[in-house]
Each structure stands twice: as structure tokens, then as C-alpha cells.
Design a protein around this motif. Structure first.
Motif, PDB file in Angstrom:
ATOM      1  N   THR A 142      10.719   4.640   3.160  1.00  0.00           N
ATOM      2  CA  THR A 142      11.136   5.275   4.219  1.00  0.00           C
ATOM      3  C   THR A 142      11.633   6.968   3.483  1.00  0.00           C
ATOM      4  O   THR A 142      11.534   7.186   2.506  1.00  0.00           O
ATOM      5  N   GLU A 143      11.536   7.939   4.525  1.00  0.00           N
ATOM      6  CA  GLU A 143      11.845   9.213   4.177  1.00  0.00           C
ATOM      7  C   GLU A 143      13.458   9.252   3.513  1.00  0.00           C
ATOM      8  O   GLU A 143      13.433   9.885   2.375  1.00  0.00           O
ATOM      9  N   ARG A 144      14.206   8.211   3.806  1.00  0.00           N
ATOM     10  CA  ARG A 144      15.598   8.182   3.228  1.00  0.00           C
ATOM     11  C   ARG A 144      15.171   7.958   1.583  1.00  0.00           C
ATOM     12  O   ARG A 144      15.857   8.596   0.657  1.00  0.00           O
ATOM     13  N   GLU A 145      14.467   7.003   1.478  1.00  0.00           N
ATOM     14  CA  GLU A 145      14.186   6.448   0.055  1.00  0.00           C
ATOM     15  C   GLU A 145      13.468   7.684  -0.866  1.00  0.00           C
ATOM     16  O   GLU A 145      13.881   7.688  -1.763  1.00  0.00           O
ATOM     17  N   PHE A 146      12.576   8.121   0.054  1.00  0.00           N
ATOM     18  CA  PHE A 146      11.923   9.318  -0.658  1.00  0.00           C
ATOM     19  C   PHE A 146      12.875  10.314  -0.882  1.00  0.00           C
ATOM     20  O   PHE A 146      12.635  11.262  -2.074  1.00  0.00           O
ATOM     21  N   ALA A 147      13.819  10.641  -0.208  1.00  0.00           N
ATOM     22  CA  ALA A 147      14.943  11.815  -0.590  1.00  0.00           C
ATOM     23  C   ALA A 147      15.728  11.356  -1.734  1.00  0.00           C
ATOM     24  O   ALA A 147      15.825  12.193  -2.625  1.00  0.00           O
ATOM     25  N   PHE A 148      16.092  10.027  -2.030  1.00  0.00           N
ATOM     26  CA  PHE A 148      16.737   9.501  -3.155  1.00  0.00           C
ATOM     27  C   PHE A 148      15.973   9.832  -4.280  1.00  0.00           C
ATOM     28  O   PHE A 148      16.485  10.297  -5.399  1.00  0.00           O
ATOM     29  N   ILE A 149      14.782   9.512  -4.284  1.00  0.00           N
ATOM     30  CA  ILE A 149      13.726   9.360  -5.546  1.00  0.00           C
ATOM     31  C   ILE A 149      13.448  10.969  -5.916  1.00  0.00           C
ATOM     32  O   ILE A 149      13.360  11.282  -6.937  1.00  0.00           O
ATOM     33  N   LYS A 150      13.510  12.028  -4.794  1.00  0.00           N
ATOM     34  CA  LYS A 150      13.321  13.128  -5.260  1.00  0.00           C
ATOM     35  C   LYS A 150      14.660  13.767  -5.946  1.00  0.00           C
ATOM     36  O   LYS A 150      14.537  14.565  -7.090  1.00  0.00           O
ATOM     37  N   ILE A 151      15.727  13.219  -5.375  1.00  0.00           N
ATOM     38  CA  ILE A 151      16.955  13.609  -6.220  1.00  0.00           C
ATOM     39  C   ILE A 151      17.034  13.071  -7.646  1.00  0.00           C
ATOM     40  O   ILE A 151      17.369  13.984  -8.547  1.00  0.00           O
ATOM     41  N   ILE A 152      16.746  12.008  -7.652  1.00  0.00           N
ATOM     42  CA  ILE A 152      16.492  11.201  -9.304  1.00  0.00           C
ATOM     43  C   ILE A 152      15.831  12.074 -10.020  1.00  0.00           C
ATOM     44  O   ILE A 152      15.842  12.291 -11.247  1.00  0.00           O
ATOM     45  N   ALA A 153      14.566  12.535  -9.647  1.00  0.00           N
ATOM     46  CA  ALA A 153      13.332  13.045 -10.143  1.00  0.00           C
ATOM     47  C   ALA A 153      13.970  14.430 -10.824  1.00  0.00           C
ATOM     48  O   ALA A 153      13.712  14.895 -11.841  1.00  0.00           O
ATOM     49  N   ASP A 154      14.551  15.121  -9.937  1.00  0.00           N
ATOM     50  CA  ASP A 154      15.585  16.450 -10.350  1.00  0.00           C
ATOM     51  C   ASP A 154      16.495  16.314 -11.433  1.00  0.00           C
ATOM     52  O   ASP A 154      16.489  16.936 -12.351  1.00  0.00           O
ATOM     53  N   GLN A 155      17.193  14.996 -11.294  1.00  0.00           N
ATOM     54  CA  GLN A 155      18.115  14.819 -12.124  1.00  0.00           C
ATOM     55  C   GLN A 155      17.473  14.325 -13.714  1.00  0.00           C
ATOM     56  O   GLN A 155      18.065  14.619 -14.747  1.00  0.00           O
ATOM     57  N   THR A 156      16.385  13.599 -13.445  1.00  0.00           N
ATOM     58  CA  THR A 156      15.656  13.439 -14.696  1.00  0.00           C
ATOM     59  C   THR A 156      15.190  14.572 -15.523  1.00  0.00           C
ATOM     60  O   THR A 156      15.320  14.602 -16.672  1.00  0.00           O
ATOM     61  N   LYS A 199       0.812  -1.202   0.127  1.00  0.00           N
ATOM     62  CA  LYS A 199      -0.083  -0.200   0.050  1.00  0.00           C
ATOM     63  C   LYS A 199       0.841   1.259   0.171  1.00  0.00           C
ATOM     64  O   LYS A 199       0.418   2.422  -0.033  1.00  0.00           O
ATOM     65  N   SER A 200       2.230   1.061  -0.076  1.00  0.00           N
ATOM     66  CA  SER A 200       3.137   2.296  -0.052  1.00  0.00           C
ATOM     67  C   SER A 200       3.594   2.630  -1.212  1.00  0.00           C
ATOM     68  O   SER A 200       4.080   1.727  -2.172  1.00  0.00           O
ATOM     69  N   PHE A 201       3.763   3.999  -1.536  1.00  0.00           N
ATOM     70  CA  PHE A 201       4.347   4.160  -2.775  1.00  0.00           C
ATOM     71  C   PHE A 201       4.864   5.769  -2.636  1.00  0.00           C
ATOM     72  O   PHE A 201       4.726   6.503  -1.580  1.00  0.00           O
ATOM     73  N   ILE A 202       5.757   6.174  -3.769  1.00  0.00           N
ATOM     74  CA  ILE A 202       6.452   7.404  -3.905  1.00  0.00           C
ATOM     75  C   ILE A 202       6.074   7.877  -5.213  1.00  0.00           C
ATOM     76  O   ILE A 202       6.072   7.204  -6.250  1.00  0.00           O
ATOM     77  N   SER A 203       5.594   9.019  -5.305  1.00  0.00           N
ATOM     78  CA  SER A 203       5.421   9.648  -6.639  1.00  0.00           C
ATOM     79  C   SER A 203       5.933  11.266  -6.673  1.00  0.00           C
ATOM     80  O   SER A 203       5.630  12.005  -5.567  1.00  0.00           O
TER      81      SER A 203
END
Length: 802
Positions: A185-199, A155-159
Motif C-alpha cells: 500500500t501507499e502507507r507501506e511505501f511511505a514507511f519504506i521511503k523513510i527507512i531508505a532515507d534513514q539508511t 507480483k507487488s514490490f517496493i524499490s
């Protein structure tokens, strides 16, 4: 590296205009901020972020095209979030989100999935432009009513929205189903935000690179067309000079004799007058032919028509050296006012640019120092372009006289100006544009009306697609010569609309009536035809033409429903060997895809966004095809023999051979340095593992079969479930993918690679046998073993004969 440096780098990395990132502790505490976390947690976080920032440029440098980049960025996100599923959605021309890359999602869903901005989870994230981390959708008030499909395990996801530096929304990055079943986790959330910015950054760069490549390709095409036209002109002028010299010498000789003779007899006079009259007639005819040849519309027909973007053309003209020089001489200014989103129009790109440059240069003569020329373009049913001069023109000015009442460009007085205006008018007439000039109260307005010509646009789009499909077919099957013929609705004849290895003169002149010759027979019967030797064929037998390196050919109908719209002709293998049943199988599958794509263009007409995407897709696909040098000459034969021993259907064999020419195309987007490395970095390995998805993306614009896509996507799965991309096992892996996995492994082992030498075929066979039940399907290995034994025995027998 000291703690002070780490803290300084943490501040630089974490405080980039956002609130402090919240990093969870190892004990599950999710309330501690990044700055108060233990040094070990901080060091690990910074190391991971630096790893991401190093992986991104390496991935971008080592790949080409937006398709490769979207897949690699998604793989990075899934890897750093330890997830199983994910998608990268981009915004299309209709401001809807579509899936550009996905993992763990059914390929059919990828094709049809669309989300409007503001609707659904991804649409809401896109509209609000705010990244979200949801621990449980059932407990999150923001998305509680949305619900999620059964395909998600947790039930968990990041967008996260993907937003460029100029605040433009590019898409949304979605990550779901963490491998361990826990919440993200918040840590994984932080990584995905970095990758989204780089994308966002790399997608913008990829777009700029694509635009540069497109412009380069366009300039190469224009240069090639100009060279061909210039060569044709030179040849023509040489012939004309010879034809002019002969009658002129005859006339000169006759006149000389008449002048020197004191009193020639009446019969002799008549003879010389007849010579003068006859040669003068020839001279007039030759001059008329010369003038007719030099008419602009003849040149328009010589050079291929294309779809021209108004804004791009005007910017190109404004930047041209010729016009800038003309403007600078009087310190003039050109003011462009182009309506946003104005439609493209069909025409000759070279002549269209010549028209506007010539006309604007001529208009500069009527302006005073410091004046401004206003050029506006509007879409009002037709494309309307107006050029406004800041004052009225005298009614006797050549500008008005010539545009209202076309006169001879060779009249006396200001001949150069008349020639320029005549040339502009000729180009307008050739394109069926309406050109006029009128005085208003305080200005003079030159108006041009360009019909949108949807039918003409569709014809141009079909010709462009046909030409590119001919390139794809030739590359796929290793051919020097390939043509794609379509039925003309007016004449009912077949004409060449796309070709490889055929000169322009042949393309223009070839017309085949339905039922006549090979292509006409195939079009009427609607059946594919393989001719192994044209000189021995009892039905079509004829002497083989010198332009063909063998007497074999394949001709296939292009069927849309119950209608044949054209024929695909294949000949002249680069290997100079006869075409065989393999090419017939592959061509039959490819012709279905070509008919599907061209049929869609015929039914729905020209659509600007679709056509541009089509050209971009072709460009990337052809680039990948030209770089894909991995395929072994053994592969097709071994694959076909193996599938016959497995009692595969004719359809399965045809699809398998077709897929065997495509399955590693994605590697054509990976840098050669990566492919030649013996030891790969984790980022390089992720890049290589993304190539099946890249391949599917490369052909998605014409490949409609889910069976084909799944076989391409899963040819690196292992029978024991330890392969990629989805860890399928046993018969979960598509049958064709299981077959290709075995044959491809053998061909790879027994072929040289940049990073190693080939091994003996018997050793390669033993390696395949040892992988039965773990890497490969045992039944397929058994069939392959028998097929390979036959192949090796035939090779040995041939060696003895020679």
C-alpha cells in the motif's frame, strides 16, 4: 496530546520537501491524501513513523559496523512493510549494485548477484533515483518487460534508492512478497521511503566511524612500531657506548705511557703502537657498524611495509605540526593537486611520511615570504609526484648539488640542511624511488617517481592477510601462539608471514626447508598433523621449548588445488590444555579457507578495492570475535559426541565444530546493554534476530561454502517451523544447524547469563527433552541425551577421584 499538536507534527513529518503522502483508509480507499485522512489513520501513521525514527538510532547505537547496520535496516523495512523478502543493495567501486543484506533469498544468489546501474529493476531505480511502488508488475508499464524470477510469490514490490544528503547514490532498498499475499500500500511505501532515507544517514555515519577506527588502529600500529624501534636503538647505543669506551681507554693509556716515558725501548714502543693500531681498528669497525645501523634503510626493514594511499598520505603530511610550523615561519602556502583515483603504493608508512615532511621542510629554506609550494601527484604508468618551487635555484645550491651529486651529510657548512636532504635521499633509495631536481625556465622542480610495483603490492597484501588470519585463528581456537608460513617462490623455503604470540626477531629469522622439521614435513606431505606431546613423539621427538605451555601442536597444509602454498601452525592454548582432535578438525576447515583467500591473492594479484574491503572485513570480524564471550567449554565436546552417535561423517563433524566457533559472532556487533536486558523491546528483538545474517556477512570474504552459510543462517529455526529467519521446519533445516540448536540451547541454559543464573544440568536436559518435536529434531535430542549422560557421568567420576 491534543489534535493541534498532532496536526502540527504531521506537517513537520510529512511536508519535508516532498508531495503530501497518500495514506490508505482502512476500507482500502487509496485516493485520500494524508491531510484529509481520518484522525485515527493520521495518528496511527505518525505513531508508526515516530516508532521508525526511534528504532533507527537505537539500532545504530546498539550495533557496530556497516554489515550489522545494513541487516538491521533491512529487517526494519521488512517488519514495517509486513513482508517476507527483501534486499539492501549497495553500490561498489565498479558502480554496480551488490546485495549487502537479504532475507528470503538464497545465499548463493546473494554472492553472485550484480546489477549495473540502469539495468534491471533495481538498476533502473538507482539510475532514475526515484522510489517506486508496483502493485502488479504485469500491469505496470515501467517494468512490464522486465519479468521476475519464480522465487517471488506475489507480483507487488517496493524499490527505493538510498541517497545521501550530498546526493550520492549509496544503493537500493527492495521489499517483496507481502505476508498476506496482497499488494503493498501507499502507507507501506511511505514507511519504506523513510527507512531508505534513514539508511543513507546511518551508512554515512558508519563509514565515518569505520574511517576513524581505521585511523586509530593505524596510529596505534605506528606508535607501537616507533616504540619498538626506539627500544632497539637504546639497546644498541648502550652496547655501542661500551664497545667504544674500551678501545678509547686503551688508546689513551698507550699514548699516556709513550708521552711519560723518556725513551722507551724499541720493543716496548712496538707493543704500544700495536695496541694503538689494534684498538683504532676496533674503533673504526665499531663506528662503521654504528653508521650502518643508523642508515635509514635498516629502519625501513625493521618496520613493516604496508599499502599507502597517496591522497591520504599527502593530507596527513599537510596537516602535520612540523610542516605547518615551517610554512608559518615564512607565511608559505602548500598547494596540493592530487589526481582523483590515483593508485596506492607499497612502502613504509612512517618513512614515507618522514620523507615528504623532511623534504618539504628543507625546501621551505629556499622560498621567500608569501611563496607557494605546488605538490602534484599523477598516475602515469608509475606514480609521479612533483614539487614546484616558484623560481630557479642556483646551480651551486645544496638542494641541487645534493640531489644530483650526493655528498657526505657531515660536511661543513649548512650541516643540518645536508642532513635533511641526505635523510630524504636515503628513504627514497630504500624504497627504490627515483628522486631528482631540475631547473626549468622560471622554476625549480623536484621530481619523485614511485614504481607501482604490483608484485610488491601483492606481497604486502598477502603478508597483511596472513597476519590477520593468524589473529582470526588464534581468537577462534583460544590460542596464545599461531603462525602462518608461506613457501618462498625463490628459495623454496617456508617463512613466517603472519603470527600471533611470536616476536619479530623470530619471525624475521625463521626459515624452514621443505621436508625439514614439522612444518616442512607437513608442506611436503600435504597432510595435517596433530602431535599430542612433542617429547614423546617417535618421529619429531625433542625437548619442549620454554615458550610452549604444553608439548602439543597442530600443523596443517594450505592447499590450493594440487599445490601446497604454506602451513598453518597452532599451539599454546590459553587454557594451557593440550590441543586435541577438536582443534585438528577446526584447523583443517579454517586452513582451507585461508588457502582459498591467499590463493586468490596469489593468482589475481593486488586489487585495490578488494584489498581495502578485505581489511575492513577483517577489522569487523576481529572486533566481533573479541566480544563473543558466549561459547561454553562444553559445547565442542557435546557437539562432537552427539554427531558421532548420529553417525555423521568426518567432514560433517569437522564443519560442525568449525561452525560452533562462529555461529553467534553476529552478537558481537550488538551492544552489551541489549544482550544483558531481561525484557527486550521489539526493536531489540529484531536486532537479535538479525545476528545469524550478520554472522554470515562477517565471514563472507573467506567463507565459500553454501553448506556452512546455511547452517549459520538457520541455527535458530524451530523443528515446527516457528523459528527464524525463514520459518524452515523439519528436515528443511540443515542437519548441522539442527545439531547446534540442541547443544547450544543446553549450554545456554546451564551457563550464567548477564540477565539470569544458570540452571542445574539435569533441569536443562529436561528442558531440551520437552522441546523434542517442537523446537528440536527428536532424533538429535535422543542422541544428545545419550551424549550428555556420558558427559555427566564422567564429570561425576572425576569429582569423586578428586
Amino acid at each position: 496530546m491534543g489534535k493541534g499538536f498532532l496536526l502540527l507534527q504531521a506537517q513537520l513529518l510529512l511536508f519535508d520537501g516532498e508531495a503530501p503522502l497518500r495514506i490508505p483508509r482502512n476500507d482500502g480507499d487509496r485516493t485520500r491524501s494524508a491531510l484529509t485522512a481520518p484522525v485515527m489513520d493520521m495518528h496511527e501513521f505518525i505513531t508508526t513513523k515516530l516508532s521508525i525514527l526511534q528504532d533507527v538510532p537505537r539500532a545504530v547505537v546498539a550495533t557496530g559496523g556497516a554489515s550489522a547496520i545494513t541487516n538491521l535496516m533491512l529487517d526494519l523495512a521488512i517488519n514495517y512493510a509486513a513482508a517476507e523478502k527483501g534486499s539492501l543493495m549497495l553500490v561498489d567501486e565498479h558502480h554496480e549494485l551488490f546485495i549487502a543484506a537479504a532475507r528470503g533469498i538464497d545465499t548463493q544468489l546473494i554472492r553472485i548477484c550484480r546489477s549495473k546501474i540502469g539495468e534491471g529493476i533495481a538498476g533502473t531505480v538507482a539510475a532514475q533515483r526515484t522510489p517506486v511502488l508496483v502493485a502488479s508488475i504485469e500491469q505496470d508499464h515501467r517494468f512490464r518487460g522486465e519479468g521476475r524470477e519464480q522465487r517471488y510469490r506475489t507480483k507487488s514490490f517496493i524499490s527505493c534508492p538510498v541517497i545521501s544528503k550530498n546526493n550520492r547514490l549509496l544503493g537500493v532498498l527492495n521489499i517483496s512478497d507481502k505476508k498476506d499475499g496482497a499488494a503493498f500500500t501507499e502507507r507501506e511505501f511511505a514507511f519504506i521511503k523513510i527507512i531508505a532515507d534513514q539508511t543513507a544517514i546511518v551508512l554515512r555515519n558508519a563509514l565515518l566511524i569505520h574511517q576513524l577506527r581505521a585511523k586509530t588502529a593505524e596510529l596505534e600500529m605506528v606508535n607501537s612500531a616507533l616504540i619498538e624501534t626506539d627500544a632497539a636503538k637504546t639497546e644498541f647505543l648502550v652496547r655501542i657506548s661500551h664497545e667504544l669506551r674500551t678501545p678509547l681507554n686503551s688508546i689513551k693509556g698507550a699514548v699516556y705511557y709513550l708521552q711519560k716515558s723518556e725513551l722507551p725501548k724499541a720493543g716496548e714502543q712496538k707493543e704500544f703502537y700495536d695496541i694503538i693500531s689494534h684498538e683504532t681498528g676496533k674503533l673504526i669497525s665499531t663506528v662503521e657498524e654504528l653508521l650502518d645501523y643508523l642508515r635509514t634503510e635498516d629502519e625501513v626493514r625493521v618496520i613493516r611495509t604496508s599499502i599507502i594511499p597517496v591522497a591520504g598520505l599527502m593530507e596527513e603530511i599537510a596537516a602535520s605540526r612540523t610542516l605547518r610550523t615551517a610554512l608559518a615561519q615564512k607565511e608559505l602556502t602548500l598547494d596540493l593537486d592530487i589526481q582523483k583515483g590515483i593508485a596506492d603504493f607499497p612502502g613504509n608508512r612512517i618513512r614515507a611520511a618522514q620523507f615528504f615532511t623532511t623534504l618539504l621542510e628543507a625546501l621551505c629554506r629556499y622560498l621567500r615570504r608569501g611563496d607557494t609550494l605546488h605538490l602534484a601527484a599523477r598516475d602515469a604508468g608509475n606514480i609521479e609526484i612533483t614539487i614546484t618551487l616558484p623560481r630557479r635555484m642556483p646551480e651551486t645550491a645544496p638542494l641541487l648539488c645534493h640531489l644530483f651529486h650526493p655528498s657526505s651529510p657531515f660536511q661543513r657548512g649548512r650541516a643540518e640542511e645536508h642532513l635533511r636532504l641526505a635523510m630524504a635521499r636515503k628513504i627514497a633509495e630504500a624504497h627504490q624511488w627515483s628522486l631528482s631536481a631540475n631547473n626549468s625556465a622560471a622554476s625549480c622542480i623536484v621530481s619523485l617517481v614511485i614504481p607501482k610495483g604490483m608484485r610488491q603490492k601483492t606481497e604486502v597484501a598477502i603478508s597483511a592477510a596472513a597476519d590477520l588470519f593468524a589473529d582470526v585463528a588464534a581468537e577462534m581456537m583460544g590460542l596464545h601462539r599461531c603462525s602462518l608460513m608461506l613457501v618462498d617462490d625463490l628459495t623454496g623455503e617456508l617463512s613466517i608471514r603472519g603470527a600471533r604470540g611470536i616476536d619479530d626477531e623470530t619471525v624475521r629469522k625463521t626459515r624452514i626447508k621443505l621436508g625439514e622439521r614439522i612444518a616442512g614435513w607437513v608442506a611436503v606431505e600435504g597432510m595435517p598433523l596433530l602431535i599430542e606431546d612433542i617429547e614423546r613423539n617417535h618421529y619429531f621427538g625433542k625437548r619442549n621449548a620454554p615458550q610452549y605451555n604444553t608439548g602439543s601442536l597442530v600443523s596443517l597444509p594450505l592447499n590450493t588445488g594440487d599445490r601446497v602454498i604454506g602451513v598453518l601452525n597452532l599451539s599454546n592454548k590459553k587454557a594451557a590444555s593440550p590441543l586435541s582432535r577438536e582443534e585438528l578438525y577446526i584447523g583443517s576447515v579454517l586452513s582451507e579457507r585461508i588457502a582459498f583467500c591467499l590463493g586468490d591473492l596469489l593468482r589475481n594479484g593486488y586489487r585495490e578495492d578488494t584489498f581495502r574491503n578485505l581489511l575492513m572485513s577483517f577489522d569487523t570480524l576481529l572486533s566481533a570475535q573479541k566480544r563473543d564471550c558466549k561459547s561454553s567449554p562444553l559445547l565442542s565436546g557435546l557437539l562432537l559426541s552427539t554427531m558421532e552417535l548420529l553417525h555423521a561423517t568426518e567432514r560433517e563433524k569437522a564443519l560442525a565444530l568449525y561452525i560452533s566457533r562462529l555461529y553467534d559472532l553476529g552478537l558481537g556487533l550488538v551492544d552489551e546493554d541489549v544482550l544483558s536486558e531481561e525484557t527486550l523491546l521489539p526493536s531489540d528483538m529484531r536486532m537479535l534476530k538479525a545476528h545469524p545474517s550478520m554472522t554470515v556477512d562477517l565471514i563472507s570474504f573467506f567463507e565459500y561454502s553454501e553448506e556452512v552459510k546455511k547452517a549459520l543462517l538457520h541455527h535458530h529455526e524451530r523443528y515446527d517451523g516457528k523459528g527464524y529467519p525463514d520459518g524452515l521446519k523439519g528436515e528443511e533445516i540443515p542437519f548441522i544447524a539442527r545439531c547446534i540448536a540442541v547443544v547450544d540451547a543446553f549450554c545456554a541454559l546451564s551457563s550464567d547469563r548477564p540477565y539470569r543464573k544458570a540452571i542445574e544440568r539435569e533441569a536443562a536436559l529436561q528442558e531440551i527433552r520437552s522441546g523434542a518435536g517442537s523446537r528440536y529434531d527428536p532424533a538429535i535430542v535422543e542422541a544428545f541425551d545419550a551424549a550428555a549422560a556420558r558427559m555427566l557421568s564422567r564429570t561425576a567420576a572425576q569429582a569423586l577421584l578428586h
